[in-house]
Structures are given as C-alpha cells and as structure tokens.
Design a protein around this motif. Structure first.
Motif, PDB file in Angstrom:
ATOM      1  N   GLU A 188      32.944  57.519  34.880  1.00 31.72           N
ATOM      2  CA  GLU A 188      33.464  58.135  33.664  1.00 31.72           C
ATOM      3  C   GLU A 188      34.504  57.252  32.970  1.00 31.72           C
ATOM      4  O   GLU A 188      34.768  57.403  31.774  1.00 31.72           O
ATOM      5  N   LEU A 189      35.096  56.310  33.709  1.00 35.13           N
ATOM      6  CA  LEU A 189      36.078  55.404  33.103  1.00 35.13           C
ATOM      7  C   LEU A 189      35.392  54.236  32.398  1.00 35.13           C
ATOM      8  O   LEU A 189      35.949  53.663  31.460  1.00 35.13           O
ATOM      9  N   GLY A 190      34.217  53.845  32.853  1.00 39.24           N
ATOM     10  CA  GLY A 190      33.490  52.766  32.206  1.00 39.24           C
ATOM     11  C   GLY A 190      34.058  51.390  32.458  1.00 39.24           C
ATOM     12  O   GLY A 190      33.915  50.487  31.629  1.00 39.24           O
ATOM     13  N   LEU A 191      34.722  51.184  33.610  1.00 41.02           N
ATOM     14  CA  LEU A 191      35.332  49.896  33.926  1.00 41.02           C
ATOM     15  C   LEU A 191      34.514  49.118  34.956  1.00 41.02           C
ATOM     16  O   LEU A 191      35.067  48.352  35.745  1.00 41.02           O
ATOM     17  N   GLN A 192      33.191  49.310  34.940  1.00 38.82           N
ATOM     18  CA  GLN A 192      32.366  48.596  35.902  1.00 38.82           C
ATOM     19  C   GLN A 192      32.350  47.092  35.650  1.00 38.82           C
ATOM     20  O   GLN A 192      32.154  46.296  36.558  1.00 38.82           O
ATOM     21  N   ASN A 193      32.553  46.697  34.409  1.00 33.80           N
ATOM     22  CA  ASN A 193      32.604  45.275  34.086  1.00 33.80           C
ATOM     23  C   ASN A 193      34.002  44.730  34.379  1.00 33.80           C
ATOM     24  O   ASN A 193      34.992  45.250  33.865  1.00 33.80           O
ATOM     25  N   PRO A 194      34.120  43.687  35.223  1.00 29.14           N
ATOM     26  CA  PRO A 194      35.445  43.170  35.597  1.00 29.14           C
ATOM     27  C   PRO A 194      36.280  42.670  34.425  1.00 29.14           C
ATOM     28  O   PRO A 194      37.506  42.710  34.497  1.00 29.14           O
ATOM     29  N   ILE A 195      35.647  42.210  33.352  1.00 24.74           N
ATOM     30  CA  ILE A 195      36.414  41.761  32.189  1.00 24.74           C
ATOM     31  C   ILE A 195      37.169  42.936  31.572  1.00 24.74           C
ATOM     32  O   ILE A 195      38.342  42.817  31.186  1.00 24.74           O
ATOM     33  N   ASP A 196      36.508  44.091  31.495  1.00 26.33           N
ATOM     34  CA  ASP A 196      37.179  45.292  30.992  1.00 26.33           C
ATOM     35  C   ASP A 196      38.296  45.725  31.935  1.00 26.33           C
ATOM     36  O   ASP A 196      39.358  46.179  31.486  1.00 26.33           O
ATOM     37  N   THR A 197      38.055  45.590  33.231  1.00 23.78           N
ATOM     38  CA  THR A 197      39.085  45.942  34.206  1.00 23.78           C
ATOM     39  C   THR A 197      40.297  45.027  34.070  1.00 23.78           C
ATOM     40  O   THR A 197      41.446  45.501  34.067  1.00 23.78           O
ATOM     41  N   MET A 198      40.055  43.727  33.966  1.00 25.47           N
ATOM     42  CA  MET A 198      41.156  42.774  33.783  1.00 25.47           C
ATOM     43  C   MET A 198      41.951  43.092  32.521  1.00 25.47           C
ATOM     44  O   MET A 198      43.188  43.049  32.516  1.00 25.47           O
ATOM     45  N   TYR A 199      41.254  43.405  31.447  1.00 25.54           N
ATOM     46  CA  TYR A 199      41.895  43.701  30.164  1.00 25.54           C
ATOM     47  C   TYR A 199      42.844  44.892  30.287  1.00 25.54           C
ATOM     48  O   TYR A 199      43.959  44.870  29.747  1.00 25.54           O
ATOM     49  N   HIS A 200      42.418  45.932  31.001  1.00 23.45           N
ATOM     50  CA  HIS A 200      43.244  47.137  31.120  1.00 23.45           C
ATOM     51  C   HIS A 200      44.360  46.989  32.158  1.00 23.45           C
ATOM     52  O   HIS A 200      45.391  47.667  32.055  1.00 23.45           O
ATOM     53  N   LEU A 201      44.163  46.115  33.146  1.00 26.22           N
ATOM     54  CA  LEU A 201      45.165  45.978  34.204  1.00 26.22           C
ATOM     55  C   LEU A 201      46.375  45.146  33.782  1.00 26.22           C
ATOM     56  O   LEU A 201      47.514  45.448  34.181  1.00 26.22           O
ATOM     57  N   GLN A 202      46.148  44.094  32.998  1.00 29.70           N
ATOM     58  CA  GLN A 202      47.219  43.135  32.739  1.00 29.70           C
ATOM     59  C   GLN A 202      48.499  43.734  32.136  1.00 29.70           C
ATOM     60  O   GLN A 202      49.604  43.403  32.582  1.00 29.70           O
ATOM     61  N   PRO A 203      48.426  44.596  31.095  1.00 32.11           N
ATOM     62  CA  PRO A 203      49.678  45.132  30.531  1.00 32.11           C
ATOM     63  C   PRO A 203      50.509  45.917  31.545  1.00 32.11           C
ATOM     64  O   PRO A 203      51.736  45.748  31.622  1.00 32.11           O
ATOM     65  N   LEU A 204      49.860  46.776  32.333  1.00 29.98           N
ATOM     66  CA  LEU A 204      50.604  47.552  33.325  1.00 29.98           C
ATOM     67  C   LEU A 204      51.114  46.661  34.455  1.00 29.98           C
ATOM     68  O   LEU A 204      52.180  46.925  35.021  1.00 29.98           O
ATOM     69  N   MET A 205      50.379  45.612  34.789  1.00 30.19           N
ATOM     70  CA  MET A 205      50.860  44.656  35.777  1.00 30.19           C
ATOM     71  C   MET A 205      52.125  43.971  35.285  1.00 30.19           C
ATOM     72  O   MET A 205      53.081  43.766  36.036  1.00 30.19           O
ATOM     73  N   PHE A 206      52.131  43.612  34.016  1.00 29.66           N
ATOM     74  CA  PHE A 206      53.308  42.977  33.411  1.00 29.66           C
ATOM     75  C   PHE A 206      54.507  43.918  33.471  1.00 29.66           C
ATOM     76  O   PHE A 206      55.603  43.518  33.892  1.00 29.66           O
ATOM     77  N   VAL A 207      54.296  45.160  33.066  1.00 26.31           N
ATOM     78  CA  VAL A 207      55.387  46.147  33.066  1.00 26.31           C
ATOM     79  C   VAL A 207      55.884  46.411  34.483  1.00 26.31           C
ATOM     80  O   VAL A 207      57.091  46.538  34.730  1.00 26.31           O
ATOM     81  N   GLY A 208      54.974  46.463  35.457  1.00 26.54           N
ATOM     82  CA  GLY A 208      55.371  46.732  36.835  1.00 26.54           C
ATOM     83  C   GLY A 208      56.143  45.594  37.469  1.00 26.54           C
ATOM     84  O   GLY A 208      57.055  45.830  38.280  1.00 26.54           O
TER      85      GLY A 208
END
Length: 363
Positions: A188-208
């Motif tokens: 349901e999230l639609g993040l099966q493609n790793p490029i999409d996963t990387m795109y969504h992870l980076q901002p929160l990784m930066f903030v964390g």
C-alpha cells in the motif's frame, strides 16, 4: 547457436555488474578512510552524502517518470512520519556510526566487524517473523561470533572505541535492514522500487542525524578553517569537491546493488558480497598497511563460512517453499520481497526471464 551467445552475454553482463558493485563498495570504503585522515568530521560528511543522495534519487525518479510516463509514488505525511521514520533513523545511525569509526580503526577491522551485522539481521528477522527458525541458524551464529572473536584476538591494531562504534552500527544495521524489508513489503506504500525508498528516506535520515552532528561536531566545524573559517577559496572548493565525490560514490553503491539484484538475483549479490570482503581485506593489507596475523585470517575464514552457510540456507529454503514467492500476498510474513514489482508497472516484466527469483536478501 543463440543459446551459447545468450549465455555468454548474460555472463559478461553479470561480471560487469559485479565489478561495478565492487568499484563503488570497495571504493567508498577506502575513500572515506582516506578522507577521514584529513577531515575529522564524519557526521558532517554523512549529512553531505545524504543531501547528494536525495538530489540524485530525485533526478532519477524524474527520469524514470519521463521514461515510463507514469507518476512516482509520494507518501502522505501520516505514512511518512509513522512508517518511514523508524527505518530512516536506524539507517542514519548505522551509516553515521560506520563513518565515525574510520577515525579510530583500520579498514580490515571495520570490514570484519561489520560482517557481524548478519547476526543482528537474523535476530531481528526472527523477531519480526521474516525468517523461519531452524537449527542451522545456531551454527551460523556460532561460526560468525567465533570468527569475530578470533579476528580481534591479540590484534595489534585493535581500538576499543572504534570497534564498539562498528559493533553498535552492526546492531542498528540489523534493525535497519529488517525495517527496510518490512517497509518495502507494504504494497500500500508503493516503495517496492529502491530509488523511491532512497528518495523518501534521505530527508528523515538528515533530520535524525543532524542533532548528533550539532552535539559532536557543530562547534568544532564552525571554527574550522576547512569550511566556515576559510581564508582562501581553494581549500573550501577542495573540501566541497572531496565530500561530493563521497556522496556520488554512496549513491552509486546503492544504485549498483539495485542493478545487480535486478539483472541477476539477490543470491548473486550475497555471494559477490562474500568475495568483496576478501578483496577489501587483501587491499587493506596491501595498500593501507593493515597488519593481520594467522589467527586473524583464520577468524575471518570462519566468519566467511558462517556467512556462506547463511546464504546457502536462505537459497535452499527459498527454493523449497511451497508457494511461489511471486504468488504470496504482499502482507504475508513469509514474503521475500520481489525487488522490481513497482505498482503493476509493466517495465518490470523485462526482468522476468531470469532463471533465479528476484528477491531481496538482508545482508
């Protein structure tokens, strides 16, 4: 005649993808170690890498959207903060601590200790029911643990602080990869493609990671002549260029892993990873002067046996499961993630002619 030619082309392609993966993976390890000799701000370096990864993944998503004509997935704020944030925080701490450890330990000790991540991945996979328990896992744990102990025993270049950082990073890495698999399996999230996963992870990784950077490096970096108190332009440009190269290597590593799994299988990636560890240690001894005695090498061999057994077991059990992996429901805890399934995107169909299952392996 077509079959031998096709087999040869596939073999050449696989070797090329493995070499590309080796170039980025081994390259970024040695590059970060070299950079840390003169730039003692590993957390700031990691933040720069995250920023570059986000920009490059955004550009890649745009290119993929133009190529397919279909919009890429964008999560709602509710899903983003509740479901992506834990994975992003664990990933940021894993990468940050790993880079931080280069200030204290050799590449050989880093490589060996980081291999222990398999233990923690197994543990959290069992906790989250992503892995089925079997008695052979005890042998895997004993082999890897014994190998790690033998490698660090009487090591002449052992550093407790750096070793503790990498071991903690490996522990967090176990959480990271388990949460990543859970995240990417949620259809349901639609993040099966790793490029999409990387795109969504980076901002929160930066903030964390940013608060930890402020606490440990903020004041020191603000008074450093390498960036904020430069008196000439050339040192500043040199610092920015060297940091940017590391970010490009980091993105290239993730993308090369993605290509290798897409065009071959996760088994190929896992086996390539084992030989990559050997190449890294040999290069560290030859280029960086890392010293290893016979017990250390024996410990490394024992650890590799444990990792190889783990890869073999995963291959055996995945081949002998009743239902096909592609027929399992995406919410099933037994699912081994098909990496290329992208919300029904037909572009994934070109990879279905491979002989091996396209599934992601935690490693």
């Amino acid at each position: 005649m077509a079959c031998p030619v096709q087999f040869l082309c596939r073999g050449i392609r696989t070797v090329g993808l493995v070499l590309l993966y080796y170039a980025f993976s081994i390259g970024i390890t040695f590059y970060n170690k070299w950079l840390m000799k003169g730039f003692h701000y590993p957390l700031f370096m990691t933040l720069v890498h995250l920023t570059i990864n986000f920009c490059l993944s955004a550009l890649t998503r745009r290119a993929m959207q133009c190529w397919t004509g279909k919009p890429r997935v964008i999560l709602s704020w509710t899903d983003y903060l509740h479901k992506v944030a834990p994975t992003a925080l664990a990933t940021a701490l894993d990468i940050g601590l790993s880079n931080w450890s280069f200030l204290f330990i050799t590449i050989s000790l880093y490589t060996m200790t980081k291999s222990s991540a398999v233990l923690f991945i197994l543990f959290f996979s069992l906790v989250f029911k992503l892995e089925e328990p079997n008695p052979f896992l005890v042998v895997v744990v004993l082999l890897i643990s014994s190998g790690l102990f033998m490698f660090t025993f009487e090591s002449t270049q052992f550093n407790l602080q750096g070793f503790s950082m990498v071991l903690l990073a490996s522990f967090i890495g176990g959480i990271r990869w388990t949460l990543t698999q859970v995240l990417m399996q949620k259809a349901e999230l639609g993040l099966q493609n790793p490029i999409d996963t990387m795109y969504h992870l980076q901002p929160l990784m930066f903030v964390g990671l940013f608060p930890l950077f402020l606490y440990n490096e903020g004041l020191s970096l603000s008074t450093s002549e390498k960036l904020f108190r430069v008196t000439e332009l050339s040192p500043l440009l040199y610092s920015l260029i060297t940091l940017s190269i590391g970010g490009i290597l980091a993105f290239g590593l993730g993308f090369s892993e993605f290509l290798l799994v897409c065009r071959t299988s996760s088994l190929t990636l896992s086996i390539s990873g084992i030989f990559k560890e050997v190449c890294t240690l040999l290069l560290a001894a030859a280029l960086m002067g890392d010293r290893m005695n016979m017990i250390n090498w024996l410990g490394f061999a024992v650890c590799l046996c444990g990792i190889s057994l783990h890869v073999g077991l995963k291959t055996y059990y995945s081949k002998n499961k009743g239902p096909s992996l592609r027929q399992l429901n995406s919410k099933s805890p037994e699912l081994e993630l098909p990496l290329l399934r992208d919300n029904g995107d037909d572009s994934a169909a070109e990879f279905n002619d491979e002989d091996e299952e396209q599934e992601i392996t935690l490693h």
